[in-house]
Design a protein around this motif. Structure first.
Motif, PDB file in Angstrom:
ATOM      1  N   CYS A  67       9.678  47.543  39.720  1.00 18.32           N
ATOM      2  CA  CYS A  67      10.722  48.368  39.094  1.00 18.32           C
ATOM      3  C   CYS A  67      12.150  47.871  39.906  1.00 18.32           C
ATOM      4  N   SER A  68      12.033  47.981  41.194  1.00 22.95           N
ATOM      5  CA  SER A  68      13.173  47.647  42.138  1.00 22.95           C
ATOM      6  C   SER A  68      13.907  46.349  41.730  1.00 22.95           C
ATOM      7  N   GLN A  69      12.899  45.320  41.616  1.00 23.85           N
ATOM      8  CA  GLN A  69      13.350  43.812  41.290  1.00 23.85           C
ATOM      9  C   GLN A  69      14.255  43.969  39.650  1.00 23.85           C
ATOM     10  N   LYS A  70      13.644  44.700  39.141  1.00 22.15           N
ATOM     11  CA  LYS A  70      14.177  44.793  37.550  1.00 22.15           C
ATOM     12  C   LYS A  70      15.598  45.540  37.720  1.00 22.15           C
ATOM     13  N   PHE A  71      15.833  46.482  38.438  1.00 26.29           N
ATOM     14  CA  PHE A  71      17.096  47.126  38.606  1.00 26.29           C
ATOM     15  C   PHE A  71      18.148  46.141  39.209  1.00 26.29           C
ATOM     16  N   ILE A  72      17.570  45.494  40.474  1.00 30.49           N
ATOM     17  CA  ILE A  72      18.492  44.476  41.207  1.00 30.49           C
ATOM     18  C   ILE A  72      19.037  43.266  40.180  1.00 30.49           C
ATOM     19  N   THR A  73      18.083  42.869  39.436  1.00 30.74           N
ATOM     20  CA  THR A  73      18.575  41.772  38.410  1.00 30.74           C
ATOM     21  C   THR A  73      19.404  42.237  37.455  1.00 30.74           C
ATOM     22  N   ASP A  74      19.274  43.394  37.039  1.00 38.13           N
ATOM     23  CA  ASP A  74      20.323  44.054  35.965  1.00 38.13           C
ATOM     24  C   ASP A  74      21.650  43.913  36.702  1.00 38.13           C
ATOM     25  N   GLY A  75      21.746  44.438  38.042  1.00 35.18           N
ATOM     26  CA  GLY A  75      23.148  44.297  38.664  1.00 35.18           C
ATOM     27  C   GLY A  75      23.602  43.195  38.920  1.00 35.18           C
ATOM     28  N   TYR A  76      22.848  42.255  39.479  1.00 31.34           N
ATOM     29  CA  TYR A  76      23.400  40.729  39.585  1.00 31.34           C
ATOM     30  C   TYR A  76      23.845  40.316  38.281  1.00 31.34           C
ATOM     31  N   ASN A  77      23.069  40.477  37.304  1.00 34.16           N
ATOM     32  CA  ASN A  77      23.254  39.826  35.850  1.00 34.16           C
ATOM     33  C   ASN A  77      24.814  40.305  35.608  1.00 34.16           C
ATOM     34  N   THR A  78      25.041  41.783  35.846  1.00 30.96           N
ATOM     35  CA  THR A  78      26.396  42.111  35.467  1.00 30.96           C
ATOM     36  C   THR A  78      27.375  41.353  36.320  1.00 30.96           C
ATOM     37  N   TYR A  79      27.336  41.481  37.463  1.00 30.87           N
ATOM     38  CA  TYR A  79      28.197  40.851  38.466  1.00 30.87           C
ATOM     39  C   TYR A  79      28.504  39.394  38.177  1.00 30.87           C
ATOM     40  N   ALA A  80      27.757  38.566  37.939  1.00 30.88           N
ATOM     41  CA  ALA A  80      27.530  37.251  37.254  1.00 30.88           C
ATOM     42  C   ALA A  80      28.469  37.021  35.972  1.00 30.88           C
ATOM     43  N   ASN A  81      28.230  38.057  35.024  1.00 28.80           N
ATOM     44  CA  ASN A  81      29.057  38.139  34.003  1.00 28.80           C
ATOM     45  C   ASN A  81      30.405  38.202  34.074  1.00 28.80           C
ATOM     46  N   GLU A  82      30.812  39.234  35.296  1.00 33.09           N
ATOM     47  CA  GLU A  82      32.114  39.527  35.553  1.00 33.09           C
ATOM     48  C   GLU A  82      32.861  38.771  36.683  1.00 33.09           C
ATOM     49  N   CYS A  83      32.530  37.869  37.125  1.00 28.27           N
ATOM     50  CA  CYS A  83      33.060  36.842  37.994  1.00 28.27           C
ATOM     51  C   CYS A  83      34.252  36.271  37.705  1.00 28.27           C
ATOM     52  N   ALA A  84      35.274  36.325  38.605  1.00 28.33           N
ATOM     53  CA  ALA A  84      36.627  35.620  38.158  1.00 28.33           C
ATOM     54  C   ALA A  84      36.764  34.308  38.596  1.00 28.33           C
ATOM     55  N   THR A  85      35.952  33.732  39.500  1.00 28.28           N
ATOM     56  CA  THR A  85      36.081  32.422  39.922  1.00 28.28           C
ATOM     57  C   THR A  85      34.506  31.813  39.826  1.00 28.28           C
ATOM     58  N   PRO A  86      34.594  30.457  39.473  1.00 22.88           N
ATOM     59  CA  PRO A  86      33.566  29.828  39.052  1.00 22.88           C
ATOM     60  C   PRO A  86      32.644  29.641  40.333  1.00 22.88           C
ATOM     61  N   VAL A  87      33.016  29.497  41.694  1.00 24.26           N
ATOM     62  CA  VAL A  87      32.530  29.587  42.967  1.00 24.26           C
ATOM     63  C   VAL A  87      31.811  30.784  43.012  1.00 24.26           C
ATOM     64  N   LEU A  88      32.298  32.007  42.770  1.00 21.89           N
ATOM     65  CA  LEU A  88      31.838  33.275  42.971  1.00 21.89           C
ATOM     66  C   LEU A  88      30.644  33.378  41.860  1.00 21.89           C
ATOM     67  N   LYS A  89      30.949  33.143  40.542  1.00 24.15           N
ATOM     68  CA  LYS A  89      29.968  32.979  39.681  1.00 24.15           C
ATOM     69  C   LYS A  89      28.536  32.079  39.945  1.00 24.15           C
ATOM     70  N   THR A  90      28.675  31.029  40.604  1.00 23.20           N
ATOM     71  CA  THR A  90      27.682  30.202  40.904  1.00 23.20           C
ATOM     72  C   THR A  90      26.923  30.780  42.117  1.00 23.20           C
ATOM     73  N   ASP A  91      27.396  31.447  43.015  1.00 25.33           N
ATOM     74  CA  ASP A  91      26.720  32.209  44.087  1.00 25.33           C
ATOM     75  C   ASP A  91      25.949  33.164  43.427  1.00 25.33           C
ATOM     76  N   PHE A  92      26.603  34.133  42.628  1.00 25.10           N
ATOM     77  CA  PHE A  92      25.924  35.171  41.692  1.00 25.10           C
ATOM     78  C   PHE A  92      24.617  34.673  40.852  1.00 25.10           C
ATOM     79  N   MET A  93      24.923  33.592  40.372  1.00 23.49           N
ATOM     80  CA  MET A  93      23.790  33.102  39.528  1.00 23.49           C
ATOM     81  C   MET A  93      22.697  32.434  40.422  1.00 23.49           C
ATOM     82  N   ASN A  94      22.907  31.975  41.396  1.00 26.00           N
ATOM     83  CA  ASN A  94      21.811  31.416  42.266  1.00 26.00           C
ATOM     84  C   ASN A  94      21.025  32.706  43.090  1.00 26.00           C
ATOM     85  N   ILE A  95      21.964  33.935  43.378  1.00 19.59           N
ATOM     86  CA  ILE A  95      21.050  35.160  43.873  1.00 19.59           C
ATOM     87  C   ILE A  95      20.177  35.619  42.446  1.00 19.59           C
ATOM     88  N   LEU A  96      20.740  35.665  41.441  1.00 19.49           N
ATOM     89  CA  LEU A  96      20.105  36.243  40.306  1.00 19.49           C
ATOM     90  C   LEU A  96      18.864  35.481  40.163  1.00 19.49           C
TER      91      LEU A  96
END
Length: 91
Positions: free
Chosen positions: A19-48
Protein backbone atom coordinates in the motif's frame (compact mmCIF):
# COMPACT_ATOMS: atom_id res chain seq x y z
CA UNK A 1 -1.44 -0.43 32.70
CA UNK A 2 -2.35 -2.50 29.68
CA UNK A 3 0.34 -3.46 27.18
CA UNK A 4 -0.63 -3.44 23.53
CA UNK A 5 0.04 -6.93 22.19
CA UNK A 6 -1.28 -6.24 18.67
CA UNK A 7 1.61 -6.84 16.36
CA UNK A 8 1.87 -7.00 12.62
CA UNK A 9 2.66 -10.38 11.16
CA UNK A 10 4.53 -10.89 7.90
CA UNK A 11 1.34 -10.67 5.86
CA UNK A 12 0.24 -7.39 7.43
CA UNK A 13 3.70 -5.87 7.04
CA UNK A 14 3.87 -6.83 3.38
CA UNK A 15 0.35 -5.54 2.77
CA UNK A 16 1.34 -2.25 4.41
CA UNK A 17 4.51 -2.10 2.30
CA UNK A 18 2.52 -2.72 -0.89
CA UNK A 19 0.00 0.00 0.00
CA UNK A 20 2.86 2.38 0.80
CA UNK A 21 4.53 1.69 -2.55
CA UNK A 22 1.26 2.37 -4.37
CA UNK A 23 0.99 5.70 -2.55
CA UNK A 24 4.63 6.56 -3.32
CA UNK A 25 4.27 5.79 -7.04
CA UNK A 26 1.14 7.94 -7.21
CA UNK A 27 3.15 10.87 -5.85
CA UNK A 28 6.12 10.42 -8.14
CA UNK A 29 3.80 10.03 -11.12
CA UNK A 30 2.29 13.43 -10.34
CA UNK A 31 5.73 14.99 -9.86
CA UNK A 32 6.98 13.56 -13.16
CA UNK A 33 3.93 14.91 -14.98
CA UNK A 34 4.47 18.41 -13.58
CA UNK A 35 8.21 18.83 -14.19
CA UNK A 36 9.32 22.04 -15.84
CA UNK A 37 12.66 20.76 -17.12
CA UNK A 38 13.62 17.62 -19.05
CA UNK A 39 16.46 16.78 -16.64
CA UNK A 40 14.18 16.90 -13.62
CA UNK A 41 11.54 14.85 -15.45
CA UNK A 42 14.14 12.20 -16.29
CA UNK A 43 15.19 12.04 -12.64
CA UNK A 44 11.60 11.62 -11.47
CA UNK A 45 10.91 9.01 -14.15
CA UNK A 46 13.95 7.02 -12.98
CA UNK A 47 12.77 7.18 -9.37
CA UNK A 48 9.23 6.26 -10.44
CA UNK A 49 10.55 3.23 -12.31
CA UNK A 50 12.55 2.11 -9.26
CA UNK A 51 9.52 2.49 -7.00
CA UNK A 52 7.36 0.49 -9.42
CA UNK A 53 10.01 -2.25 -9.39
CA UNK A 54 9.92 -2.37 -5.58
CA UNK A 55 6.13 -2.50 -5.67
CA UNK A 56 6.22 -5.36 -8.18
CA UNK A 57 8.70 -7.35 -6.08
CA UNK A 58 6.46 -7.02 -3.02
CA UNK A 59 3.44 -8.04 -5.11
CA UNK A 60 5.26 -11.12 -6.46
CA UNK A 61 6.34 -12.16 -2.96
CA UNK A 62 2.80 -11.81 -1.65
CA UNK A 63 1.46 -13.76 -4.60
CA UNK A 64 4.05 -16.50 -4.04
CA UNK A 65 2.89 -16.82 -0.43
CA UNK A 66 -0.77 -16.98 -1.47
CA UNK A 67 -1.55 -13.58 0.09
CA UNK A 68 -2.52 -11.82 -3.14
CA UNK A 69 -4.73 -13.97 -5.32
CA UNK A 70 -5.55 -12.92 -8.84
CA UNK A 71 -8.62 -14.11 -10.68
CA UNK A 72 -7.94 -15.23 -14.24
CA UNK A 73 -9.57 -12.92 -16.77
CA UNK A 74 -12.26 -14.32 -19.01
CA UNK A 75 -10.96 -14.53 -22.59
CA UNK A 76 -14.16 -12.97 -23.96
CA UNK A 77 -13.70 -9.93 -21.71
CA UNK A 78 -10.10 -9.59 -22.85
CA UNK A 79 -11.16 -9.69 -26.49
CA UNK A 80 -13.94 -7.15 -25.89
CA UNK A 81 -11.58 -4.74 -24.13
CA UNK A 82 -9.01 -5.12 -26.88
CA UNK A 83 -11.59 -4.38 -29.57
CA UNK A 84 -12.91 -1.39 -27.65
CA UNK A 85 -9.49 0.24 -27.30
CA UNK A 86 -8.50 -0.55 -30.87
CA UNK A 87 -11.73 1.10 -32.06
CA UNK A 88 -10.98 4.17 -29.92
CA UNK A 89 -7.44 4.32 -31.21
CA UNK A 90 -8.55 4.07 -34.83
CA UNK A 91 -11.69 6.20 -34.50
Amino acid sequence: MQINTNQFGDREMMDDALCSQKFITDGYNTYANECATPVLKTDFMNILNEEHQIQHEIFLEMQKRGWYQMEAADQNKITQAKQKYLAQQNG
